[in-house]
Design a protein around this motif. Structure first.
Motif: not given
Length: 187
Positions: A56-69, A79-82, A108-110
């Protein structure tokens, strides 16, 4: 599929989904509609997750400072798409759902591009609960490492999949640049 809403000013997003509700393209379209997002928290409840599409196309999130999944390793591979800023903190909890089909290796690859970042020079590994912290000691006012990536998962599931905790540690090391590590904490 298009998101239910466009939220160009949204800075905080917390989602909890059931597996039958999870659609990678929907989630990525929702994230595309939130370009100001600074914090993203996503939890998938237990259950068999949907199959992820191969590309899928990658999603740019230029302001993201924290991601919890928090989800199965298979779901966390989205997460490879972010496209995240280098300084964004990534906190992942891989919870095995399907003991026979879930694997930590694709996750781990992603994460591999992030694990190879030259700024990562600190590693902490807790084999008792399988927690890996990769961080940077640079530009830190407190003297504590500045977290870059936190990965937690289940001991018994990893041992069942890879044979031992040592093999898990080796798989992490294969995807990073160990020569950059100047501080290692184990235990």
């Amino acid at each position: 599929s298009a998101p239910l809403m466009a939220a160009p000013s949204l800075t905080y997003l917390k989602l909890a989904r059931r597996p039958q509700e999870f659609q990678t393209d929907y989630l990525l379209n929702l994230l595309r509609a939130t370009p100001q997002l600074e914090v993203f928290i996503f939890t998938m409840e237990d259950g068999t997750p949907a199959v992820l599409p191969p590309a899928l196309p990658v999603v740019p999130l230029p302001k993201l400072s924290y991601v919890k999944l928090s989800a199965s390793p298979r779901v966390l591979t989205f997460i490879r798409y972010l496209e995240l800023p280098q300084e964004a903190e990534i906190n992942l909890l891989a919870r095995y759902v399907d003991r026979d089909e879930d694997s930590i290796i694709p996750l781990l690859d992603a994460l591999a591009p992030r694990l190879c970042e030259p700024s990562i020079d600190y590693m902490a590994f807790n084999p008792g609960s399988i927690q890996v912290v990769l961080a940077s000691l640079h530009d830190n006012r407190t003297g504590d490492p500045s977290p870059c990536v936190y990965l937690g998962t289940e001991v018994m599931s990893v041992v069942r999949e890879l044979g031992s905790i040592n093999h898990f540690f080796a798989e992490v090391l294969l995807r990073m640049t160990p020569a950059n590590i100047v501080s290692l904490h184990v235990g």
